[in-house]
Design an enzyme around this catalytic site. Structure first.
Site, PDB file in Angstrom:
ATOM      1  N   ASP A  80       0.791  -1.181  -0.200  1.00  0.00           N
ATOM      2  CA  ASP A  80       0.135   0.027  -0.017  1.00  0.00           C
ATOM      3  C   ASP A  80       1.067   1.286  -0.077  1.00  0.00           C
ATOM      4  O   ASP A  80       2.076   1.239   0.010  1.00  0.00           O
ATOM      5  CB  ASP A  80      -0.966  -0.298   1.273  1.00  0.00           C
ATOM      6  CG  ASP A  80      -2.019   0.803   1.084  1.00  0.00           C
ATOM      7  OD1 ASP A  80      -2.235   1.567   0.096  1.00  0.00           O
ATOM      8  OD2 ASP A  80      -2.962   0.638   2.044  1.00  0.00           O
ATOM      9  N   LYS A 156      -1.864  -7.961  -5.974  1.00  0.00           N
ATOM     10  CA  LYS A 156      -2.366  -8.414  -4.884  1.00  0.00           C
ATOM     11  C   LYS A 156      -3.557  -7.255  -4.690  1.00  0.00           C
ATOM     12  O   LYS A 156      -3.513  -6.224  -4.609  1.00  0.00           O
ATOM     13  CB  LYS A 156      -1.728  -8.189  -3.667  1.00  0.00           C
ATOM     14  CG  LYS A 156      -2.295  -8.427  -2.198  1.00  0.00           C
ATOM     15  CD  LYS A 156      -1.464  -8.002  -1.037  1.00  0.00           C
ATOM     16  CE  LYS A 156      -2.396  -7.915   0.410  1.00  0.00           C
ATOM     17  NZ  LYS A 156      -1.303  -7.730   1.404  1.00  0.00           N
ATOM     18  N   ASP A 158      -6.426  -6.266  -2.173  1.00  0.00           N
ATOM     19  CA  ASP A 158      -7.162  -6.274  -1.027  1.00  0.00           C
ATOM     20  C   ASP A 158      -8.551  -5.767  -0.868  1.00  0.00           C
ATOM     21  O   ASP A 158      -9.158  -5.666  -2.026  1.00  0.00           O
ATOM     22  CB  ASP A 158      -6.141  -5.075  -0.011  1.00  0.00           C
ATOM     23  CG  ASP A 158      -6.000  -5.510   1.363  1.00  0.00           C
ATOM     24  OD1 ASP A 158      -6.901  -6.395   1.731  1.00  0.00           O
ATOM     25  OD2 ASP A 158      -5.159  -4.937   2.034  1.00  0.00           O
ATOM     26  N   SER A 190      -7.252 -11.309  -1.394  1.00  0.00           N
ATOM     27  CA  SER A 190      -7.337 -11.260  -0.027  1.00  0.00           C
ATOM     28  C   SER A 190      -8.847 -11.401   0.375  1.00  0.00           C
ATOM     29  O   SER A 190      -9.324 -11.438   1.758  1.00  0.00           O
ATOM     30  CB  SER A 190      -7.086  -9.685   0.521  1.00  0.00           C
ATOM     31  OG  SER A 190      -5.553  -9.556   0.305  1.00  0.00           O
ATOM     32  N   ARG A 215      -4.758 -14.707   0.917  1.00  0.00           N
ATOM     33  CA  ARG A 215      -4.625 -14.619   2.433  1.00  0.00           C
ATOM     34  C   ARG A 215      -5.802 -15.013   3.028  1.00  0.00           C
ATOM     35  O   ARG A 215      -7.028 -14.502   2.618  1.00  0.00           O
ATOM     36  CB  ARG A 215      -4.379 -13.149   2.633  1.00  0.00           C
ATOM     37  CG  ARG A 215      -3.090 -12.327   2.194  1.00  0.00           C
ATOM     38  CD  ARG A 215      -1.816 -12.835   2.978  1.00  0.00           C
ATOM     39  NE  ARG A 215      -2.429 -12.736   4.502  1.00  0.00           N
ATOM     40  CZ  ARG A 215      -2.464 -11.511   4.883  1.00  0.00           C
ATOM     41  NH1 ARG A 215      -2.128 -10.374   4.362  1.00  0.00           N
ATOM     42  NH2 ARG A 215      -2.806 -11.466   6.069  1.00  0.00           N
ATOM     43  N   ASP A 219      -3.313  -9.972   9.066  1.00  0.00           N
ATOM     44  CA  ASP A 219      -2.014  -9.751   8.977  1.00  0.00           C
ATOM     45  C   ASP A 219      -1.018 -10.149   9.925  1.00  0.00           C
ATOM     46  O   ASP A 219      -1.322 -10.082  11.177  1.00  0.00           O
ATOM     47  CB  ASP A 219      -1.641  -8.065   8.857  1.00  0.00           C
ATOM     48  CG  ASP A 219      -2.468  -7.494   7.506  1.00  0.00           C
ATOM     49  OD1 ASP A 219      -2.725  -8.360   6.798  1.00  0.00           O
ATOM     50  OD2 ASP A 219      -2.334  -6.440   7.538  1.00  0.00           O
TER      51      ASP A 219
END
Length: 434
Positions: A80, A156, A158, A190, A215, A219
């Protein structure tokens, strides 16, 4: 052998259900910024450690010059906080011009020139988790094409600031959009982490069709408690998670944090060993410019890496959980080999754990044992009692060569093992031993 192979069914599911982009047939490996560097954008006061093109170029130099790339660590992944707060006049995402003056495309070329790959981060909500512009449903095709134009190799996606309905639409749409660009882009989702990680809210068959990795859980933080929480969740739910994984589709327990501040050397070995058993992606998040020799030796352990990268791609499982605080994990490997990890949850002193290979469901025979971290070798019969001394929060990790001629196929129904069938095939020592 026996325990959790799932080879036959896994091979069918891989052929039928894996995302059809040909990527990540073994767990991806590389470096990821987030855990170590977070969203540090203050380049005026901390130019070496802020999220900028210089940081990622530095890490690329270390991967390519310090022996990491040759071991498989090839991805350099931006997380990010990389973008500008506004899209450009054509509606496209753009990198922050002060911190990434050359743009993402220049950074991708820098990686490619060094035999590396570039990963990038996005979010399907209105904003990323850090508050930067998100990729809402109407922007998915545009952003996918932008990433391809920039020659990005992994993306990725999110899920901050999005709801379950948007996620149900957006994650498959992004998969389709990335494939439609014609550029091979590994896809990390995610989605399950935002839906509790388990059925019925999470459909792992669908995830295997649209994502290369995902994921499942929260985290990781720079602490042993965080690592242990992840280990607990993954193995408590192994009957659901093991069948979901395979070549091109991986459960992702998050980053390796050896070389940071929170883990001892014992705990760093434990994370490396258990991530290898889990067939987990190996993304380090540390400072490769200053990493200690001890952490480097763990992360560069060739045998642990070869276990992680085994081409069968079968995720291992916990086979013993003792009241004494000792767990035993097992993973089937190519050529009828296997890996064993003896893990201590204790915090007091080394524990002498006694068992036999036969008690761990190994079939009759004589096995060659290679200790992954001490590099010692021995031979054990299935019936021979042995003792391993496991340090507090530490591991003993073995590569176990199969006796004589065997090959294993095993079936499962409903995520549970149902028996095994053996064929002829002689085990060989992995080339990395030689």
């Amino acid at each position: 052998m026996h325990l959790a192979v799932l080879l036959f069914v896994s091979s069918l599911s891989v052929a039928t259900f894996a995302l059809d982009n040909g990527l990540m047939r073994v767990p991806p490996m590389g470096w990821l910024a987030w855990e170590r560097f977070r969203c540090d954008i203050d380049c005026d006061h901390d130019p070496k450690n802020c999220i900028s093109e210089n940081l990622f170029m530095d890490m690329a130099d270390r991967l390519s010059e310090d022996g990491w790339r040759e071991l498989g660590y090839v991805y350099v992944n931006i997380d990010d906080c990389w973008s500008s707060m506004k899209r450009d006049d054509k509606g496209r995402l753009q990198a922050d011009p002060k911190r990434f003056p050359g743009g993402i495309h220049k950074l991708a070329r820098y990686m490619h020139d060094r035999g590396l790959k570039l990963g990038l981060y996005g979010d399907m909500g209105t904003h990323t988790c850090g508050g930067y512009p998100g990729t809402t449903l109407d922007k998915i095709e545009l952003d996918a094409q932008t990433f391809a134009d920039w020659e990005v190799d992994m993306f990725k996606f999110d899920g901050c600031y999005s709801n379950a309905t948007e996620q149900e639409q957006g994650y498959p749409l992004m998969s389709k959009a990335l494939n439609a660009t014609g550029r091979p882009i590994g896809y990390s989702c995610s989605w399950p982490a935002y839906q509790g990680g388990l059925p019925p809210k999470v459909n792992y068959t669908q995830l295997g069709e649209i994502c290369n990795l995902w994921r499942n859980y929260g985290d990781i933080q720079d602490s042993w408690d965080s690592v242990l929480n992840i280990i607990n969740w993954f193995f408590e739910n192994q009957d659901v998670l093991v069948p979901a994984a395979g070549p091109g589709k991986w459960n992702d327990p998050d980053m390796l944090i050896a070389g940071d501040y929170g883990l001892s050397m014992e705990q760093s070995r434990s994370q490396m060993a258990i991530w290898a058993i889990m067939a987990a992606p190996l993304f380090m998040s540390n400072d490769l410019r200053t990493i200690s020799s001890g952490a480097r030796s763990i992360l560069q352990n060739k045998i642990a890496i070869s276990i992680n990268q085994d081409p069968m791609g079968i995720q291992g499982r916990r086979v013993v959980k003792e009241k004494s605080g000792i767990d035993v994990y097992w993973r089937p490997l190519s050529k009828n080999a296997s890996a064993l990890v003896f893990f201590s949850r204790r915090n007091d002193m080394p524990y002498r754990y006694q068992t036999t290979l036969g008690k761990l469901n190994y079939t009759a025979g004589s096995y060659k044992i290679y200790d992954v971290f001490t590099e010692k070798t021995m031979t054990l019969k299935d019936s021979t009692t042995f003792v391993v001394s496991v340090n507090p929060t530490g591991v003993v990790m073995w590569y176990v060569s199969a006796p004589a001629k065997r090959n294993l196929r095993q079936f499962y129904r409903g995520g549970r093992l149902q028996g095994s069938v053996f064929d002829d095939d002689e085990n060989a020592v992995p080339p990395v031993f030689l």
